[in-house]
Design an enzyme around this catalytic site. Structure first.
Site, mmCIF file in Angstrom:
data_model
loop_
_atom_site.group_PDB
_atom_site.id
_atom_site.type_symbol
_atom_site.label_atom_id
_atom_site.label_comp_id
_atom_site.label_asym_id
_atom_site.label_seq_id
_atom_site.Cartn_x
_atom_site.Cartn_y
_atom_site.Cartn_z
ATOM 1 N N ARG A 33 -32.654 22.174 3.265
ATOM 2 C CA ARG A 33 -31.780 23.365 3.303
ATOM 3 C C ARG A 33 -30.689 23.273 2.240
ATOM 4 O O ARG A 33 -30.323 24.259 1.611
ATOM 5 C CB ARG A 33 -31.136 23.484 4.692
ATOM 6 C CG ARG A 33 -32.097 23.978 5.755
ATOM 7 C CD ARG A 33 -31.526 23.745 7.135
ATOM 8 N NE ARG A 33 -30.264 24.404 7.319
ATOM 9 C CZ ARG A 33 -29.314 23.986 8.154
ATOM 10 N NH1 ARG A 33 -29.488 22.916 8.900
ATOM 11 N NH2 ARG A 33 -28.186 24.650 8.258
ATOM 12 N N HIS B 83 -18.131 17.598 17.835
ATOM 13 C CA HIS B 83 -18.802 17.781 16.543
ATOM 14 C C HIS B 83 -18.157 18.952 15.817
ATOM 15 O O HIS B 83 -17.942 20.006 16.391
ATOM 16 C CB HIS B 83 -20.296 18.069 16.759
ATOM 17 C CG HIS B 83 -21.114 17.963 15.503
ATOM 18 N ND1 HIS B 83 -21.898 16.860 15.213
ATOM 19 C CD2 HIS B 83 -21.254 18.797 14.455
ATOM 20 C CE1 HIS B 83 -22.488 17.036 14.051
ATOM 21 N NE2 HIS B 83 -22.113 18.204 13.559
HETATM 22 N N1 URA Z 1 -23.471 20.317 10.338
HETATM 23 C C1 URA Z 1 -24.707 19.943 10.769
HETATM 24 O O1 URA Z 1 -24.882 18.894 11.387
HETATM 25 N N2 URA Z 1 -25.749 20.790 10.502
HETATM 26 C C2 URA Z 1 -25.603 21.942 9.847
HETATM 27 O O2 URA Z 1 -26.578 22.654 9.665
HETATM 28 C C3 URA Z 1 -24.305 22.309 9.392
HETATM 29 C C4 URA Z 1 -23.251 21.469 9.662
#
Ligand code: URA
Length: 438
Positions: free
Chosen positions: A168, A82
């Site tokens: 957010r 990721h």
């Molecule tokens: N990638 C994500 O999955 N979440 C975040 O808060 C920032 C980047």
């Protein structure tokens, strides 16, 4: 304890209990807590941070807010990857088939791009026929047969993260270390791999602007992974310039194919090798040097390229586009951005460059916008290169000519020049491991 009490407690700098965090997450996901109260709590977290205990509780509450994937049939072999988000980041298209070619099982759910960062699912969707949605049993059967599959994130996976991330995004609370760590790790826990390699980007095109913050984020995520029994490593990589030379969906697929065919595109090649070697190392429990050797062999012998084609074909993609990338429909318009300066490129505002690619059509402004798969930017010059006035800096590709002059101006404004060559930047800064993986 009311929601207002929870907000007040965090506002005043006290530690929230696991029960209070679960009340908040479940209440917000279940639409019992309104956006204005959730926003207030997010802002309090943004300013006051979270202890490791609070971050762990938030991660757990989000991870189990929806479905989870059971990968126990491939026990010990599964590995996920990721990225915290960057510009020109096509590494999944390379490292997943490399790892699968070397015997790992990669069952990956990837996101779509939003804002200045690109998304793997959008890049894959630019391959005609490629299916990014399928039911779980077909997904698992492709992982079993091919060694890997990559689909878009199911609506039912970590719905709390989905809702909170969207909030957010519009309340200026994305770039908070505990909020990013819990958002990413909740998804990794829900998707069930034994091992995870995190690509923590740092620099002008990343959420983390300083090495110290990138290290803090990396350590936090590795600790959360370890606490949940996931063998986790985090590689801190440079995002002070786009990764590779192409930004935009089918342009990035074409660049990834070049790497898979053995080209060593500077920066991109080294980063792919490092991420893939960390993935292989976690699964095979071998040394980094041994893992790196098998990764470079998989790339130079075409083993990873063959796995890539097998994977794309298994998910319905038209392999003739992979074998002849000239078949990808080019954008109608291409415009060179000409340098007005002479000197060395000593700074690239990579976030602004990502925004330029989005304006050309490669990204979305809102979640429901459609994407122009052929739009984007191919760089001619990067950080550290010498440029003469009148030379092209990059080429812009788009199907919509409107505003292209403004985008060229924005691109030029994203670069700074110096008379002397700037210091060389590393591709990989360092890797943070947990105890089991070293
Ligand atoms: N990638 C994500 O999955 N979440 C975040 O808060 C920032 C980047």
């Amino acid at each position: 304890m009311t929601v207002c009490d929870i907000i007040r407690k965090k506002r005043d700098g006290f530690e929230l209990s696991e029960e209070e965090i679960f009340t908040f997450v479940n209440g917000y996901t279940g639409s019992v807590i309104p956006d204005y109260q959730a926003s207030a709590l997010l802002m309090a977290i943004y300013f006051n941070g979270m202890s490791d205990r609070e971050t762990a509780a938030l991660t757990k509450a989000m991870a189990y807010s929806g479905d989870t994937v059971d990968l126990s049939a491939f026990s010990g072999l599964t590995v996920d990857k990721h990225s915290t988000g960057g510009v020109g980041d096509k590494t999944t298209l390379v490292v997943a088939p490399v790892a699968a070619a070397l015997g790992c099982k990669v069952a990956k759910m990837s996101g779509r791009g939003l804002g200045f960062t690109g998304g793997t699912v959008d890049k894959l969707s630019s391959i005609p026929g490629y299916r990014t949605t399928m039911d779980v049993s077909e997904f698992l059967s492709i992982v079993d047969r091919v060694g890997m599959a990559v689909v878009g994130q199911s609506e039912r996976l970590t719905p709390a993260d989905k809702a909170l991330y969207a909030l957010r995004d519009v309340t200026a609370t994305v770039s908070s270390i505990p909020l990013i760590a819990s958002s990413i790790m909740s998804k990794k826990i829900a998707t069930g791999s034994d091992s995870v390699v995190l690509d923590v980007k740092v620099g002008s095109g990343a959420f983390m602007k300083s090495i110290r913050d990138a290290e803090k984020l990396a350590e936090k995520m590795v600790n959360i992974g370890t606490a949940h029994g996931i063998n986790t490593s985090a590689v801190i990589t440079d995002m002070n310039r786009p990764l590779g030379y192409s930004i935009g969906n089918n342009l990035e697929v074409i660049e990834a194919i070049k790497i898979l065919r053995g080209e060593k595109i500077p920066g991109l090649y080294e980063e792919c090798v490092s991420l893939a070697a960390n993935m292989v190392m976690l699964v095979k429990k071998c040394t980094y040097v041994a893992a790196e050797k098998s990764v470079t062999e998989a790339l130079s012998t075409g083993k990873a390229y063959d796995k890539f084609k097998e994977w794309i074909s298994a998910q319905g993609g038209d392999i003739s586009y992979i074998e002849d990338t000239g078949k990808f429909k080019p954008a109608k318009y291409s415009v060179d951005v000409i340098s007005e300066e002479t000197g060395y490129i000593c700074r690239m505002d990579t976030e602004k460059i990502g925004i330029c690619a989005g304006l050309l059509g490669a990204g979305r402004k809102t979640v429901n916008d459609s994407i122009d798969y052929s739009a984007g930017i191919v760089l001619a010059k990067k950080y550290g290169d010498r440029v003469n006035r009148g030379e092209p800096l990059c080429t812009l590709y788009t199907n919509n000519e409107d505003g292209i002059g403004d985008i060229a101006d924005r691109y030029r404004a994203a670069l700074d020049f110096s008379a002397d060559a700037p210091e060389t930047l590393p591709t990989v800064y360092r890797t943070v491991h947990n105890q089991e993986s070293i």
